[in-house]
Scaffold this motif. Structure first.
Motif, mmCIF file in Angstrom:
data_model
loop_
_atom_site.group_PDB
_atom_site.id
_atom_site.type_symbol
_atom_site.label_atom_id
_atom_site.label_comp_id
_atom_site.label_asym_id
_atom_site.label_seq_id
_atom_site.Cartn_x
_atom_site.Cartn_y
_atom_site.Cartn_z
ATOM 1 N N PRO A 130 1.790 -10.350 1.107
ATOM 2 C CA PRO A 130 0.325 -10.225 0.974
ATOM 3 C C PRO A 130 -0.178 -10.632 -0.411
ATOM 4 N N LEU A 131 0.579 -10.282 -1.450
ATOM 5 C CA LEU A 131 0.164 -10.651 -2.812
ATOM 6 C C LEU A 131 0.108 -12.168 -2.961
ATOM 7 N N ALA A 132 1.116 -12.854 -2.416
ATOM 8 C CA ALA A 132 1.136 -14.315 -2.472
ATOM 9 C C ALA A 132 -0.031 -14.894 -1.688
ATOM 10 N N TRP A 133 -0.347 -14.288 -0.532
ATOM 11 C CA TRP A 133 -1.458 -14.788 0.292
ATOM 12 C C TRP A 133 -2.774 -14.680 -0.464
ATOM 13 N N VAL A 134 -2.983 -13.502 -1.096
ATOM 14 C CA VAL A 134 -4.229 -13.300 -1.850
ATOM 15 C C VAL A 134 -4.327 -14.325 -2.982
ATOM 16 N N LEU A 135 -3.200 -14.594 -3.648
ATOM 17 C CA LEU A 135 -3.213 -15.560 -4.747
ATOM 18 C C LEU A 135 -3.483 -16.970 -4.254
ATOM 19 N N ALA A 136 -2.961 -17.308 -3.078
ATOM 20 C CA ALA A 136 -3.046 -18.688 -2.600
ATOM 21 C C ALA A 136 -4.307 -18.968 -1.790
ATOM 22 N N ARG A 137 -4.828 -17.967 -1.053
ATOM 23 C CA ARG A 137 -5.889 -18.235 -0.085
ATOM 24 C C ARG A 137 -7.251 -17.695 -0.472
ATOM 25 N N THR A 138 -7.330 -16.911 -1.549
ATOM 26 C CA THR A 138 -8.636 -16.427 -1.971
ATOM 27 C C THR A 138 -8.896 -16.949 -3.374
ATOM 28 N N SER A 139 -10.119 -16.804 -3.824
ATOM 29 C CA SER A 139 -10.376 -17.143 -5.220
ATOM 30 C C SER A 139 -11.236 -16.045 -5.824
ATOM 31 N N PHE A 140 -10.841 -15.633 -6.995
ATOM 32 C CA PHE A 140 -11.588 -14.578 -7.695
ATOM 33 C C PHE A 140 -11.442 -14.829 -9.188
ATOM 34 N N PRO A 141 -12.338 -14.266 -9.993
ATOM 35 C CA PRO A 141 -12.250 -14.498 -11.436
ATOM 36 C C PRO A 141 -10.940 -13.944 -11.996
ATOM 37 N N GLY A 142 -10.338 -14.689 -12.889
ATOM 38 C CA GLY A 142 -9.100 -14.227 -13.527
ATOM 39 C C GLY A 142 -7.875 -14.411 -12.657
ATOM 40 N N GLN A 143 -7.999 -15.279 -11.636
ATOM 41 C CA GLN A 143 -6.893 -15.461 -10.711
ATOM 42 C C GLN A 143 -5.647 -16.019 -11.409
ATOM 43 N N ASN A 144 -5.869 -16.965 -12.321
ATOM 44 C CA ASN A 144 -4.714 -17.543 -13.024
ATOM 45 C C ASN A 144 -4.041 -16.515 -13.926
ATOM 46 N N LEU A 145 -4.846 -15.622 -14.486
ATOM 47 C CA LEU A 145 -4.288 -14.549 -15.312
ATOM 48 C C LEU A 145 -3.410 -13.637 -14.454
ATOM 49 N N VAL A 146 -3.928 -13.300 -13.265
ATOM 50 C CA VAL A 146 -3.160 -12.447 -12.347
ATOM 51 C C VAL A 146 -1.848 -13.129 -11.985
ATOM 52 N N ARG A 147 -1.937 -14.439 -11.718
ATOM 53 C CA ARG A 147 -0.734 -15.184 -11.350
ATOM 54 C C ARG A 147 0.290 -15.149 -12.500
ATOM 55 N N SER A 148 -0.201 -15.272 -13.735
ATOM 56 C CA SER A 148 0.705 -15.221 -14.889
ATOM 57 C C SER A 148 1.335 -13.840 -15.029
ATOM 58 N N ILE A 149 0.521 -12.803 -14.823
ATOM 59 C CA ILE A 149 1.042 -11.439 -14.968
ATOM 60 C C ILE A 149 2.123 -11.173 -13.928
ATOM 61 N N VAL A 150 1.924 -11.708 -12.718
ATOM 62 C CA VAL A 150 2.908 -11.509 -11.654
ATOM 63 C C VAL A 150 4.274 -12.070 -12.061
ATOM 64 N N THR A 151 4.244 -13.176 -12.832
ATOM 65 C CA THR A 151 5.523 -13.787 -13.203
ATOM 66 C C THR A 151 6.103 -13.207 -14.482
ATOM 67 N N LEU A 152 5.385 -12.266 -15.105
ATOM 68 C CA LEU A 152 5.835 -11.701 -16.380
ATOM 69 C C LEU A 152 7.241 -11.084 -16.306
ATOM 70 N N PRO A 153 7.538 -10.273 -15.260
ATOM 71 C CA PRO A 153 8.891 -9.689 -15.202
ATOM 72 C C PRO A 153 9.991 -10.743 -15.155
ATOM 73 N N LEU A 154 9.619 -11.966 -14.775
ATOM 74 C CA LEU A 154 10.583 -13.054 -14.689
ATOM 75 C C LEU A 154 11.039 -13.517 -16.066
ATOM 76 N N VAL A 155 10.118 -13.500 -17.018
ATOM 77 C CA VAL A 155 10.447 -14.027 -18.345
ATOM 78 C C VAL A 155 10.807 -12.924 -19.343
ATOM 79 N N MET A 156 10.384 -11.689 -19.060
ATOM 80 C CA MET A 156 10.700 -10.603 -19.984
ATOM 81 C C MET A 156 12.176 -10.235 -19.842
ATOM 82 N N PRO A 157 12.836 -9.821 -20.945
ATOM 83 C CA PRO A 157 14.187 -9.287 -20.804
ATOM 84 C C PRO A 157 14.125 -8.049 -19.903
ATOM 85 N N PRO A 158 15.038 -7.940 -18.932
ATOM 86 C CA PRO A 158 14.989 -6.808 -18.004
ATOM 87 C C PRO A 158 14.997 -5.444 -18.700
#
Lengths: 294, 267
Positions: free
Chosen positions: A98-126
């Motif tokens: 559902p999170l991916a669907w909301v990111l891909a199929r809707t548009s809202f202010p700050g969407q790119n920021l949300v997308r970046s935050i979602v990937t944050l755990p990927l780049v942070m040291p665990p």
């Protein structure tokens, strides 16, 4: 819209009619011989990935392998790892699609920021993820202190904490995979279904989900693999206790402290299990879903 | 280009191989003969790079000892690699470039025996109970560690502080009920600092390093269990003079003062 156009450039021998876009590439294209400038780095890349594991195999204590691997501690850690990684993958699917669907199929202010935050755990040291989870759910954490006073329940040092830590690091893999696939998928099927009177929820279940099924499966597979190998967030947030929170990566790390041959044997088991699961799921599950989708 | 690259690579590998593994024969004779004529043997000038592998529990004290040495020898650069003694021993066995190894247990020094010189004991450490500031669960002694209602952290038995804890509980006839087994002593102490557990067994030095966020309780059962800290020059060292000087400084009154100030028991 640029992604489908780009893929057309590379697949010149394919028909460009809409209903072909999501089906697998024709056999002819796959059997094409790789040109040398691609083949050489490809082979080097594969060697780079596989050589350390070959060295690990060579160094492994093959003679004692049987007894080391079937020790109670090893089996306990393996069973815990499989259970927690499966649970984490299920949570990732329930929340991530559902999170991916909301990111891909809707548009809202700050969407790119949300997308970046979602990937944050990927780049942070665990380990940082583990500290962050403690800050939220620890006994003195923002939410954790409330849980403690209200219910006398604390999350750290429980199997639940392992699943939470694994989900935290694995979820971005699923979201990225499904989000990318949704954004490059052909919108016309969904539009057609909507025009024919299907509700958005019906379109999601009967059109969108089958369309991106393979990438949901692939994302789930990646999440499972990431969860299975999770170490830093787990040991920081969930701690380390055999049977409750000591997963295979933790057992391997601690065995490395005073008993390297056990650590190598456990590594082999984790490698074998991961490989078996990845191969098995990839061939059965993913291809099955591709079959459904096309 | 493409034909020369592998040759250069082989040459580079050969150089690396010489400098790391051949230090005892070819390398040592090269560096030993010319300086011997110029420097006075009584006070050899210590310079160059020195890499010290040391147990995590030595982080603060060895940094201070290193600063003392570098202040006295401006041409000397000391780099530390602090970590779990077991991990460091494994890295040494895999030819990691180090000049000195200081471990938190005789056992891990034995693991690295084939790549280090004769070890010398330089400190002892004993276990204490640490509780969060204010001691919210009113822990009074070792017997509280058998209470399943308390959140308890111990070190994992595979690391020295965990092995010591096991011995303490065995001697006292107490079955501890830990909730987590820390991968090293600092991690175990951190669970107390952050208030995630009600009590933990850590070294006296780590209790002192944790500062005012924790309270320390000594317990009589700790007396019989001390951890020995051995130090040794690594055989493959490329800076033998500086390595020996570092070991000597740790054993000297100045070095011992730094260690006892931090809570280590002198040798």
């Amino acid at each position: 819209m640029s992604a489908p156009a780009g893929s057309d450039v590379f697949m010149t021998d394919r028909t460009r009619s809409g209903h072909e876009t999501t089906s697998p590439a024709p056999r002819v294209a796959r059997r094409r011989r790789a040109p040398l400038p691609l083949l050489v780095p490809a082979a080097l890349g594969f060697l780079f990935l596989v050589a350390p594991f070959v060295a690990l195999l060579v160094r492994s204590p093959w003679g004692d392998l049987g007894s080391l691997v079937t020790s109670q501690g090893a089996l306990q850690a393996l069973w815990l790892s499989l259970r927690t990684a499966t649970a984490a993958t299920v949570v990732c699917l329930i929340l991530g699609v559902p999170l991916a669907w909301v990111l891909a199929r809707t548009s809202f202010p700050g969407q790119n920021l949300v997308r970046s935050i979602v990937t944050l755990p990927l780049v942070m040291p665990p380990v940082v993820g583990g500290v962050a989870l403690l800050s939220l759910l620890g006994r003195r954490g923002l939410l954790g202190s409330l849980l403690d006073t209200a219910f006398g329940f604390t999350v750290p040092f429980t199997t639940l904490a392992v699943v939470i830590a694994e989900t935290f690091v694995a979820l971005p893999f699923l979201v990225l995979s499904v989000d990318g696939s949704l954004r490059s998928a052909d919108l016309r099927y969904e539009q057609a279904a909507a025009v024919l009177g299907a509700s958005p929820w019906y379109v999601f279940r009967r059109v969108t989900l089958p369309l991106v099924g393979p990438s949901v499966a692939a994302g789930g597979l990646l999440s499972f693999a990431r969860a299975l190998g999770e170490f830093g967030a787990t040991i920081t947030f969930a701690g380390n206790f055999p049977g409750t929170t000591q997963t295979m990566p933790l057992a391997i790390y601690l065995a490395m402290q005073d008993d390297p041959s056990t650590a190598l044997a456990l590594s082999l088991v984790l490698m074998a299990v991961s490989l078996a699961v990845l191969i098995g799921l990839r061939s059965r599950w993913v291809s099955g879903l591709i079959g459904v989708a096309s | 280009m493409s034909r020369r690259a592998p040759v250069a690579l082989v040459a580079a590998l050969a150089l690396v191989g010489c400098s790391s593994s051949g230090a005892n024969d070819a390398g040592a004779s090269l560096s030993a003969s010319p300086p011997a004529a110029t420097t006075t043997p009584a006070a050899p000038a210590i310079s160059g790079d020195l890499t010290v592998f040391a147990a995590a529990s030595l982080t603060d004290t060895f940094a201070e000892i290193g600063d003392q040495m570098m202040a006295a020898n401006p041409d000397l650069t000391i780099t530390f690699n602090f970590g779990s003694s077991g991990t460091l021993a494994e890295q040494l066995l895999a030819d990691a470039p180090a000049d000195v190894f200081a471990s938190a247990s005789a056992k891990t020094m034995t693991t690295a025996a084939e790549v280090v010189g004769e070890p010398a004991l330089f400190a002892h450490n004993s276990l204490v109970i640490v509780v969060p500031k204010g001691n919210p669960r009113e822990v009074t002694g070792l017997s509280d560690f058998a209470n399943p209602d308390l959140k308890i952290a111990l070190c994992d038995p595979s690391v020295p502080c965990g092995a010591a804890a096991q011995t303490v509980f065995a001697n006292a006839g107490i079955t501890a009920m830990p909730d987590t087994l820390g991968p090293d002593v600092r991690a175990t102490a951190t669970y107390v600092t952050s208030g995630e557990v009600d009590a933990a067994l850590v070294y006296k030095t780590d209790a002192i390093a944790a500062g005012s966020a924790v309270e320390t309780l000594t317990f009589p059962e700790a007396a019989g269990v001390v951890n020995d800290y051995p130090i040794a020059v690594v055989q493959g060292t490329r800076n033998a003079d500086a390595a020996q000087a570092f070991v000597d400084h740790v054993l000297s009154p100045a070095g011992q003062t730094v260690l006892t100030d931090a809570g280590f028991d002198p040798t």
